[in-house]
Design an enzyme around this catalytic site. Structure first.
Site, PDB file in Angstrom:
ATOM      1  N   ALA B  13      27.590   2.268   0.853  1.00 54.69           N
ATOM      2  CA  ALA B  13      26.527   3.208   0.473  1.00 54.69           C
ATOM      3  C   ALA B  13      26.158   4.211   1.566  1.00 54.69           C
ATOM      4  CB  ALA B  13      25.287   2.429   0.039  1.00 54.69           C
ATOM      5  N   ALA B  14      25.757   3.715   2.730  1.00 54.55           N
ATOM      6  CA  ALA B  14      25.257   4.611   3.771  1.00 54.55           C
ATOM      7  C   ALA B  14      26.355   5.527   4.284  1.00 54.55           C
ATOM      8  CB  ALA B  14      24.657   3.794   4.913  1.00 54.55           C
ATOM      9  N   SER B  43      31.957   2.369  -1.564  1.00 56.99           N
ATOM     10  CA  SER B  43      30.801   2.697  -2.408  1.00 56.99           C
ATOM     11  C   SER B  43      30.582   1.707  -3.547  1.00 56.99           C
ATOM     12  CB  SER B  43      30.970   4.105  -3.006  1.00 56.99           C
ATOM     13  OG  SER B  43      31.173   5.039  -1.976  1.00 56.99           O
ATOM     14  N   CYS B  47      24.488  -5.432  -4.110  1.00 57.38           N
ATOM     15  CA  CYS B  47      23.371  -6.057  -4.822  1.00 57.38           C
ATOM     16  C   CYS B  47      23.799  -6.590  -6.180  1.00 57.38           C
ATOM     17  CB  CYS B  47      22.256  -5.052  -5.055  1.00 57.38           C
ATOM     18  SG  CYS B  47      22.147  -3.777  -3.799  1.00 57.38           S
ATOM     19  N   TYR B 430      -1.084   5.488 -21.547  1.00 59.71           N
ATOM     20  CA  TYR B 430      -1.558   4.413 -22.421  1.00 59.71           C
ATOM     21  C   TYR B 430      -1.161   4.658 -23.869  1.00 59.71           C
ATOM     22  CZ  TYR B 430      -4.498   2.181 -25.831  1.00 59.71           C
ATOM     23  OH  TYR B 430      -4.905   1.521 -26.960  1.00 59.71           O
ATOM     24  N   ARG B 446      -9.735  -2.035 -10.283  1.00 59.62           N
ATOM     25  CA  ARG B 446     -11.169  -2.182 -10.546  1.00 59.62           C
ATOM     26  C   ARG B 446     -11.692  -3.461  -9.893  1.00 59.62           C
ATOM     27  NH1 ARG B 446     -12.294  -2.302 -16.753  1.00 59.62           N
ATOM     28  NH2 ARG B 446     -12.172  -4.538 -16.393  1.00 59.62           N
TER      29      ARG B 446
END
Lengths: 462, 462
Positions: B13-14, B43, B47, B430, B446
């Site tokens: 990847a990197a 590549s 995972c 929602y 909340r």
């Protein structure tokens, strides 16, 4: 200290949230709370009505979050089937009509939370029997009774917005012939047409007929005065055993206007950030008030249960002696048609233009999980980014299971005025069952960033 | 202008993101790019290996995003099965060994992207045959060969982190007896134990045996030298036909250390925000580098494909003459055990304490959809908020389908240093199929806000 009285008009989300929050902070010895509700239910989910009609929700009772008895046990005097018919701001009274006749009650503080009413064109026939708006629980009862009667085979839904499509699907799930008429080129006109196209496909795949780009001009009635067809601007006649209104809603402000509570430019009740109207002691919350859009600065009415709950909470905290504000909206919305999920936040292309922004757009087609992972499905993310600054202005998502709720991440980005370059840096979660190694949101941000840069280069060349 | 040469060590990847981005900005006439990969593939998704082992992903080929041939067609000279064995910083060369023997190649710029290696305890037996680390594709091949051999019935996984659990589930899905040993009181020790408890239940429900709160001290070997059991600190002997290492990974920095490329305090290669090491012309990206945690300020190594891709992109853009930075991490992670989804972002309680923060916590149990909507499942959201300021410091989510990806919204909130009160104001989406009218994220905010306020009042009384 003498006991004060708070009167709440409207026993659904906004009104009862306000009542409950005020009660939490001030006990019955200090504050009497009386809530008037013209219907049979308190604190119910109007948004759930289409799913009840379609059968996904088994009964009306499931839609009720808190019953009158529960509110009463909490020290709130709920007067059911009782409609407030007048407000006297000078005398600080409300006149109501209910099972026990007419009554006049005084108040020290008033919460106006009357919600909204379905838009109903003034054109001929729209008030005929067989034309249904769906807003309160009893509307659902009426519609289900009609659908269960066996007389209805052909349904025409006038208006293809959120509620229109949800009701159309509910009727289609019941096996009926359903046609949706809408003025917009694609359903839910607040989506850009390139995204709306996917919606049109999903609706059509469900076997619903779409008549787009034209308005309905008239409801034709039969000898018994009942609706029999809908006529369109371009001369089509759409036979209908039942007509459903899906044109959206307007704030229910009649009572407020009569009393002299000022409206804002959008036609909703004008409120400040603490949900105070311009009349001392009078508060308002929910579908009947206008909100500020944080990106356009515009005042607008957004009828959505989540805002109603939050605004009611804010009003109630302030009424209870606390401090809270409602920070405005950014136009986030989501729905599902069959298995297609769509969501939006911020500004659409048309809205961004109207607000004076100049912007670039980018979209990506990706997958909800790693491409190789079982259950990965297609997702499209479209972004609008302001020219030069790259500030994220809007996002739209369309896809299957697991797509649309990603809009919340983008809503949080817009809320924080992030540029698409900053979005690209976000530490979003990754594992193969949940997203590709570049989450679709990040790929979209990368493409939007490239579009912003390309636009700068084009300007420089010009 | 003479052509420069970029050498990339590591073709996953990197490394390949860096190579691809550099190539986009500088053509082959300007920049020669040579990438060395010791394995057979470029590549690929490391995972995804556990899902391949478990059978959810059918073949190795599906895990490969881009083949060597595709990279070559893009003008990148990929040398497969070729390991770089030495870097000479003074001479600006690398020495490699591959199918065609040893070679020395010069470079003008170097990208060090060697990834990570599985942690393997130095205790007796951990290097015996039958003890498997799973890091590269060939490790997957080896493990699958063993599991397919029919000789394996009992598997002991040493380490119950992300990879450990994913591998344990993969083995269990194959019908094997699986035991997981971990020092933490609950699996994936980076979750707070109250959240980890749900993980423990899900793992156990899958029929996996958990041996928690103790480390593995030794791998016992049989007469043929092969692993036959794992011994634990508290004297248990866990019979094993196969031992899998799930202790996490460490940066693969041997070559860098030998060459004199400085590491940071975490043991990863020290890089600046543009992914430059402390050696002129030498860049690094991916699992082998250390990153900055935006909340704790700590330097740490996070081995994750999404960071590797982003860091590689940043290095490549800078190498190509552009400008990009990697803004750090906030510890976002996600995984799935059976049908239980878990995710986290920001700091756990232990991490927040270690960073010197004082905080309150709040958790809510809610549902992924409106409670009445079909398919609604339980979700728990836990938040950490800084004392007084209410700044959101951390979030953990556990639940079934449709729960964990909500972590991204909270990651965006933490990234923007929002207080829980501000989070509560967010305009999140929602509709009944997607969330209750108060999204679980908002309810949690909340409750956390109420906890912050209660804490202030408690301080005032003290």
């Amino acid at each position: 200290m003498s006991r004060e009285r708070l009167v709440v008009i409207g026993g659904d989300a906004a009104g009862m949230s306000a009542a409950s929050q005020a009660r939490r902070r001030r006990g019955p010895d200090e504050l009497e709370i009386v809530a008037f509700e013209r219907g049979r239910a308190t604190s119910y989910s109007a948004c759930g009505i289409p799913y009840w009609i379609g059968g996904a929700v088994a009964s009306e009772a499931e839609l009720i979050a808190r019953t009158p008895e529960q509110h009463r046990a909490n020290g709130i005097d709920v007067r059911m089937c009782t409609e407030v018919v007048a407000i006297d701001l000078a005398a600080r009274t409300v006149t109501s009509r209910g099972p026990e006749g007419e009554a006049v009650d005084g108040w020290d503080a008033l919460v106006y939370a009357t919600g909204s009413v379905p838009m109903r064109p003034s054109a001929p026939g729209f008030d005929a029997p067989g034309v249904h708006g769906v807003q309160v629980l009893d509307d659902g009862v009426d519609l289900i009774r009609e659908l269960d009667s066996g007389r209805v085979q052909r349904v025409v839904v006038v208006g293809g917005g959120y509620i229109g499509l949800e009701l159309a699907e509910a009727c289609r799930v019941r096996g009926l012939d359903v046609t949706v008429v809408d003025r917009s080129p694609t359903p839910i006109g607040t989506f850009d047409p390139d995204v709306g196209r996917f919606l049109a496909d999903a609706v059509t795949a469900l076997g619903i007929r779409l008549v787009l780009g034209v308005g309905a001009t008239e409801v034709e009635t039969g000898p018994d005065g009942r609706a029999v067809a809908v006529h369109t601007e371009d001369g089509q006649r759409l036979p209908a055993d039942l007509v459903v209104l899906g044109l959206g809603v307007r704030p229910n402000v009649q009572l407020a206007v009569a009393a002299g509570i000022p409206l804002g430019p959008s036609g909703g009740i004008a409120v400040d950030t603490r949900m105070r109207t311009q009349v001392d002691g009078v508060w308002a919350a929910g579908d009947c008030v206008e909100s500020v859009h944080r990106l356009s600065g515009q005042r607008l009415v957004v009828a959505l249960g989540t805002h109603a709950n939050k605004q009611g909470r804010v009003a109630g905290i302030n009424l209870g002696g606390g401090y809270a504000t409602f920070p405005g909206v950014i136009g986030t919305a989501i729905t599902k048609v069959c298995d297609l999920e769509v969501a939006r936040t911020g500004l659409s292309e048309a809205e961004a233009e109207a607000a004076g922004y100049r912007f670039v757009t980018a979209h990506v087609d990706s997958t909800t999980r790693a491409g190789y992972f079982p259950g990965a499905t297609a997702i499209r993310v479209k972004l609008l980014a302001e020219k030069r600054s790259g500030r994220l202005l809007g996002a739209q998502i369309v896809g299957r299971e697991g797509s649309a709720k990603r809009i919340d991440t983008l809503a949080a980005c817009i809320w924080n005025e992030m540029s698409v370059d900053e979005v690209l840096g976000l530490d979003l979660s990754y594992a193969p069952p949940f997203s590709p190694v570049w989450d679709p949101v990040l790929i979209a941000a990368r493409k939007a960033f490239e579009a912003v840069e390309a636009d700068v280069r084009a300007d420089d060349r010009a």
